[in-house]
Design a protein around this motif. Sequence first.
Motif, PDB file in Angstrom:
ATOM      1  N   THR A  20      -5.796   5.516  -6.588  1.00  0.00           N
ATOM      2  CA  THR A  20      -5.135   6.760  -6.182  1.00  0.00           C
ATOM      3  C   THR A  20      -4.795   7.630  -7.384  1.00  0.00           C
ATOM      4  O   THR A  20      -5.055   8.835  -7.406  1.00  0.00           O
ATOM      5  N   THR A  50       0.430   1.389 -12.816  1.00  0.00           N
ATOM      6  CA  THR A  50      -0.225   0.250 -12.168  1.00  0.00           C
ATOM      7  C   THR A  50       0.468  -1.053 -12.548  1.00  0.00           C
ATOM      8  O   THR A  50       0.597  -1.958 -11.723  1.00  0.00           O
ATOM      9  N   ALA A  69       2.350   1.678  -3.464  1.00  0.00           N
ATOM     10  CA  ALA A  69       1.300   2.029  -4.427  1.00  0.00           C
ATOM     11  C   ALA A  69       0.852   3.471  -4.244  1.00  0.00           C
ATOM     12  O   ALA A  69       0.671   4.212  -5.222  1.00  0.00           O
ATOM     13  N   LEU A  70       0.677   3.884  -2.990  1.00  0.00           N
ATOM     14  CA  LEU A  70       0.278   5.264  -2.723  1.00  0.00           C
ATOM     15  C   LEU A  70       1.366   6.241  -3.171  1.00  0.00           C
ATOM     16  O   LEU A  70       1.066   7.321  -3.700  1.00  0.00           O
ATOM     17  N   VAL A  96       0.831  -1.205   0.000  1.00  0.00           N
ATOM     18  CA  VAL A  96       0.000   0.000   0.000  1.00  0.00           C
ATOM     19  C   VAL A  96       0.865   1.255   0.000  1.00  0.00           C
ATOM     20  O   VAL A  96       0.581   2.228  -0.710  1.00  0.00           O
ATOM     21  N   ARG A  97       1.938   1.246   0.781  1.00  0.00           N
ATOM     22  CA  ARG A  97       2.829   2.403   0.851  1.00  0.00           C
ATOM     23  C   ARG A  97       3.447   2.693  -0.516  1.00  0.00           C
ATOM     24  O   ARG A  97       3.459   3.838  -0.983  1.00  0.00           O
ATOM     25  N   VAL A 113      -4.764  -0.213  -5.493  1.00  0.00           N
ATOM     26  CA  VAL A 113      -4.435   1.013  -4.758  1.00  0.00           C
ATOM     27  C   VAL A 113      -3.781   2.033  -5.687  1.00  0.00           C
ATOM     28  O   VAL A 113      -4.110   3.225  -5.656  1.00  0.00           O
ATOM     29  N   THR A 114      -2.860   1.567  -6.534  1.00  0.00           N
ATOM     30  CA  THR A 114      -2.214   2.486  -7.476  1.00  0.00           C
ATOM     31  C   THR A 114      -3.235   3.059  -8.448  1.00  0.00           C
ATOM     32  O   THR A 114      -3.264   4.272  -8.695  1.00  0.00           O
ATOM     33  N   GLY A 173       1.123   6.460  -6.944  1.00  0.00           N
ATOM     34  CA  GLY A 173      -0.123   7.105  -7.330  1.00  0.00           C
ATOM     35  C   GLY A 173      -0.129   8.596  -7.063  1.00  0.00           C
ATOM     36  O   GLY A 173      -0.558   9.383  -7.917  1.00  0.00           O
ATOM     37  N   VAL A 174       0.370   8.997  -5.895  1.00  0.00           N
ATOM     38  CA  VAL A 174       0.387  10.416  -5.544  1.00  0.00           C
ATOM     39  C   VAL A 174       1.406  11.173  -6.395  1.00  0.00           C
ATOM     40  O   VAL A 174       1.113  12.251  -6.932  1.00  0.00           O
TER      41      VAL A 174
END
Length: 248
Positions: A146, A123, A26-27, A23-24, A142-143, A30-31
Motif C-alpha cells: 500500500t 512496515t 496496515a491499510l 489488514v485494517r 499489506v503495509t 499505508g494510506v
Amino acid sequence: MRTPDAPRPGHADEVVKADAAVVRDALGVGVAVGLSGFAFGVTAAGGGLSVWQTCALSLLVFTGASQFALVGALAAGGNPFTAAAGAFFLGVRNAFYGLRLSQLLALPRAVRPFAAHWVIDETSAVALAQPTRRSVRMGFTVTGLTLYVLWNLTTLLGALGAEAIGDTDAWGIDAAGPAVFLALLAPMLKTTKERAVAVLAVVLGLGLLPVLPAGVPVLVAALAAPAVLYVEGRRRTAASDAAQGGDR
C-alpha cells in the motif's frame, strides 16, 4: 467428541477477524503515510530536481526521512556528497529493522531481496506489533504494498504539481515528511536512554544548522547515540565501583 487435532468451534471466525484487523491497521498506516509522498514530490521538484529524478528517488530509495534529508540539503545548497551521507546514515536504521524482521518473517531466499526494499519504519512498526508469523507477514506485506504504490503515485503527482503550487516554503509542505516521521518515532521512545538520545540529537541538529553546511548537522546529530551510551557506561561503572567499595 472432538479430536485433539480438530479445529475449535469458532476458530475460523477468530482467524478471519484477526486477519481483518491486521489488514485494517496496515491499510491505515499505508494510506496515511503514503499520501505524504505528495509533499516529497513538491519539495524535491521545488528544490531543483526533475520529475524523473524525484520519482527515481521514491522508486529506488523508498525511505521517506532519508529522501527528505537529501532533497532538503540539496535545496539549501549543500554538497551532494554530504547530502547523500546524511541520507545514508538516516537509512542505516532500516538495516537494524531488517535483522529483527528477517527472523520473524522467515521468507524464502528468493523473496528476501525484494522484501528488503520494503523494510522501513512503517512496515517494521506494523509487523513487529503482530503476535504470530502469519500476521507479521500479512502486516508487512499489506503495509509495504500500500505504502509503496501510494508513495510513488503521490510523489509523481507532487512533482508534476510543484509549478502550480509555487513556493513550497510558503506552504510549509516540506515539513509534512519530518512530521510524519516524528509521529511514528515518538511512541517508540519508551526508556529514559532513548529519550535522551532523541533530545540530544534534536539539540545538535538544530543548534548546528546556522554554523555548519547543509547536511552536516544531520551527520553530527548521529553522534547522540554513542554519546549517551558512553555517559551511561561511565555512570554504571561509577556505580559498580561505589558498590564494591562499600562492600569492603
